[in-house]
Design a protein around this motif. Structure first.
Motif, PDB file in Angstrom:
ATOM      1  N   UNK A 176       0.858  -1.194   0.000  1.00 19.13           N
ATOM      2  CA  UNK A 176       0.000   0.000   0.000  1.00 19.13           C
ATOM      3  C   UNK A 176       0.895   1.244   0.000  1.00 19.13           C
ATOM      4  N   UNK A 177       0.537   2.203  -0.841  1.00 16.90           N
ATOM      5  CA  UNK A 177       1.300   3.462  -0.913  1.00 16.90           C
ATOM      6  C   UNK A 177       0.395   4.592  -0.444  1.00 16.90           C
ATOM      7  N   UNK A 219      -6.449  -7.181  -4.278  1.00 18.45           N
ATOM      8  CA  UNK A 219      -6.899  -8.063  -3.188  1.00 18.45           C
ATOM      9  C   UNK A 219      -6.369  -7.672  -1.810  1.00 18.45           C
ATOM     10  N   UNK A 220      -5.903  -6.454  -1.642  1.00 15.40           N
ATOM     11  CA  UNK A 220      -5.470  -5.987  -0.318  1.00 15.40           C
ATOM     12  C   UNK A 220      -6.584  -5.165   0.324  1.00 15.40           C
ATOM     13  N   UNK A 221      -6.953  -5.497   1.553  1.00 13.40           N
ATOM     14  CA  UNK A 221      -7.944  -4.736   2.311  1.00 13.40           C
ATOM     15  C   UNK A 221      -7.228  -3.942   3.400  1.00 13.40           C
ATOM     16  N   UNK A 222      -7.318  -2.632   3.329  1.00 13.62           N
ATOM     17  CA  UNK A 222      -6.747  -1.762   4.370  1.00 13.62           C
ATOM     18  C   UNK A 222      -7.827  -1.597   5.427  1.00 13.62           C
ATOM     19  N   UNK A 223      -7.658  -2.275   6.545  1.00 18.36           N
ATOM     20  CA  UNK A 223      -8.748  -2.431   7.506  1.00 18.36           C
ATOM     21  C   UNK A 223      -8.990  -1.199   8.369  1.00 18.36           C
ATOM     22  N   UNK A 266     -10.385  -6.055  -6.475  1.00 18.36           N
ATOM     23  CA  UNK A 266     -10.622  -6.773  -5.234  1.00 18.36           C
ATOM     24  C   UNK A 266     -10.088  -6.115  -3.976  1.00 18.36           C
ATOM     25  N   UNK A 267      -9.606  -4.884  -4.082  1.00 18.36           N
ATOM     26  CA  UNK A 267      -9.034  -4.205  -2.903  1.00 18.36           C
ATOM     27  C   UNK A 267     -10.099  -3.384  -2.181  1.00 18.36           C
ATOM     28  N   UNK A 268      -9.725  -2.863  -1.005  1.00 18.76           N
ATOM     29  CA  UNK A 268     -10.676  -2.079  -0.213  1.00 18.76           C
ATOM     30  C   UNK A 268      -9.916  -1.053   0.631  1.00 18.76           C
ATOM     31  N   UNK A 269     -10.429   0.180   0.653  1.00 16.95           N
ATOM     32  CA  UNK A 269      -9.786   1.238   1.445  1.00 16.95           C
ATOM     33  C   UNK A 269     -10.809   2.299   1.811  1.00 16.95           C
ATOM     34  N   UNK A 270     -10.612   2.926   2.965  1.00 16.40           N
ATOM     35  CA  UNK A 270     -11.450   4.034   3.426  1.00 16.40           C
ATOM     36  C   UNK A 270     -10.543   5.237   3.647  1.00 16.40           C
ATOM     37  N   UNK A 271     -10.818   6.308   2.922  1.00 14.91           N
ATOM     38  CA  UNK A 271     -10.025   7.536   3.006  1.00 14.91           C
ATOM     39  C   UNK A 271     -10.879   8.625   3.649  1.00 14.91           C
ATOM     40  N   UNK A 272     -10.301   9.326   4.620  1.00 16.26           N
ATOM     41  CA  UNK A 272     -11.011  10.397   5.326  1.00 16.26           C
ATOM     42  C   UNK A 272     -10.243  11.694   5.138  1.00 16.26           C
ATOM     43  N   UNK A 326     -13.643  -1.765  -3.452  1.00 20.60           N
ATOM     44  CA  UNK A 326     -14.565  -0.965  -2.640  1.00 20.60           C
ATOM     45  C   UNK A 326     -13.792   0.210  -2.042  1.00 20.60           C
ATOM     46  N   UNK A 327     -14.232   1.425  -2.352  1.00 16.27           N
ATOM     47  CA  UNK A 327     -13.603   2.627  -1.808  1.00 16.27           C
ATOM     48  C   UNK A 327     -14.658   3.467  -1.104  1.00 16.27           C
ATOM     49  N   UNK A 328     -14.349   3.890   0.111  1.00 13.06           N
ATOM     50  CA  UNK A 328     -15.189   4.872   0.805  1.00 13.06           C
ATOM     51  C   UNK A 328     -14.384   6.146   0.991  1.00 13.06           C
ATOM     52  N   UNK A 329     -14.997   7.271   0.635  1.00 18.98           N
ATOM     53  CA  UNK A 329     -14.339   8.575   0.726  1.00 18.98           C
ATOM     54  C   UNK A 329     -15.195   9.454   1.634  1.00 18.98           C
ATOM     55  N   UNK A 330     -14.668   9.799   2.794  1.00 27.02           N
ATOM     56  CA  UNK A 330     -15.431  10.580   3.774  1.00 27.02           C
ATOM     57  C   UNK A 330     -14.795  11.951   3.957  1.00 27.02           C
ATOM     58  N   UNK A 331     -15.629  12.973   3.992  1.00 27.77           N
ATOM     59  CA  UNK A 331     -15.153  14.354   4.129  1.00 27.77           C
ATOM     60  C   UNK A 331     -15.902  15.051   5.249  1.00 27.77           C
ATOM     61  N   UNK A 332     -15.166  15.751   6.097  1.00 32.11           N
ATOM     62  CA  UNK A 332     -15.781  16.682   7.050  1.00 32.11           C
ATOM     63  C   UNK A 332     -15.097  18.021   6.841  1.00 32.11           C
TER      64      UNK A 332
END
Length: 333
Positions: free
Chosen positions: A144-145, A195-199, A226-232, A259-265
């Motif tokens: 992961x970079x 296939x890497x999931x950043x938990x 197949x990867x997954x990441x959540x960015x805030x 699967x990507x989740x992008x959260x902004x506040x």
């Protein structure tokens, strides 16, 4: 129970200490200054100059349905680039090495505490430059970079060349995308191998401190099959008497079955125009989620978009906005 927001932590400001400060407005001279200061390759300077051409040839949007009034925004009075007086130029990976006044600002916002408790990696941008970036070793070992965009141009040029403002958010998209393409600085680069999931989430926080400046960070996320990441991301600025401009760009590439989740506040001060372009391209079976909370700014125009390119691709958008007197927030999906 009555809840109150601790505004002091957001309104805190430091005395400006800059190593380099561009002139006001958007000219070829300013664009070349930014590129030269970053020691960029010729291909990135060429992209900046093409974006500048688009900007100069496109009118300011005035007839979008229900859009905020932009007549008070004068880009020629905005300072597009301020490099803070930080010796390491974004390579600091020890929180203790960040200058005390900048460190104090982010500590007031809870950034080091959040990193220790629940984040895979964290980046902090102050003015036009990332001043701190760190990624937990367990994710680096999996390929992961997570680094600032200026480093990515240097260390991962082929990935950046392929994805940076080519087919997701080209500078021809709108005037503020073109503006962003010409003077972008800082931001985050996230690459997740197949296939890497950043938990645990990765987070970046963007802070404007100086009066009358513009912040133009670029976020590029590439999630392979197949990867997954959540960015805030979090954003804030103290209030001044003159206007600030935030015109970031976000490009997300969601691979097959990724699967990507992008959260902004964002809690920009009420003198800030927040004019972003955020877009994702989802391949077959890919899933994109946008979660947005808007509490600040004078005016916001923000419409996260997902192109469902592949069969079975899906997107989910959740936006929560709060506006008080003198605020105009136009956001949706």
């Amino acid at each position: 129970e009555e809840l109150t927001k601790n505004q002091e932590r957001f309104d805190h400001k430091n005395e400006e200490r800059s190593a380099l400060r561009s002139g006001k407005g958007l000219t070829e001279e300013v664009v070349r200054l930014i590129s030269e200061d970053k020691d960029e390759p010729d291909w990135m300077l060429d992209r900046r100059l093409r974006a500048l051409e688009h900007y100069q040839n496109m009118p300011l949007p005035t007839d979008w349905p229900g859009q905020p009034d932009l007549t008070e925004l004068d880009v020629e009075e905005i300072i597009p680039y301020i490099r803070p007086d930080v010796e390491a130029r974004g390579s600091v990976d020890s929180w203790e090495d960040v200058p005390e006044d900048i460190k104090d600002t982010f500590e007031k916002l809870g950034i080091p505490e959040a990193e220790r408790e629940s984040l895979s990696g964290v980046g902090a941008q102050y003015e036009s430059e990332v001043v701190y970036q760190n990624m937990q070793e367990q994710w680096e070992e999996k390929g992961v970079v997570f680094m600032n965009m200026d480093q990515a141009v240097e260390e991962h040029p082929e990935i950046v060349k392929e994805h940076f403002m080519t087919r997701c958010v080209p500078p021809s998209d709108n005037k503020f995308a073109a503006l962003h393409g010409a003077v972008w600085s800082g931001g985050s680069f996230v690459y997740v191998p197949e296939d890497v999931t950043v938990e645990m989430p990765v987070q970046a926080y963007f802070r404007m401190n100086s009066e009358g400046m513009g912040q133009f960070e670029h976020t590029l996320i590439v999630a392979e099959k197949g990867s997954e990441v959540h960015y805030i991301e979090g954003c804030s600025a103290p209030k001044y008497g003159t206007h600030n401009l935030h015109s970031g760009g976000v490009e997300v590439f969601v691979g097959e079955d990724a699967h990507v989740q992008y959260s902004t506040v964002q809690n920009w001060s009420k003198n800030t125009f927040n004019l972003n372009t955020k877009r994702a391209i989802a391949e077959k079976g890919g899933r994109m989620e946008w979660v947005s909370g808007s509490m600040g700014s004078k005016a916001t125009m923000l419409y996260p978009c997902t192109i469902l390119k592949g069969r079975g691709a899906s997107a989910n958008h959740i936006s929560i906005a709060f506006a008080g007197e003198g605020q105009d927030i136009d956001t949706g999906a």
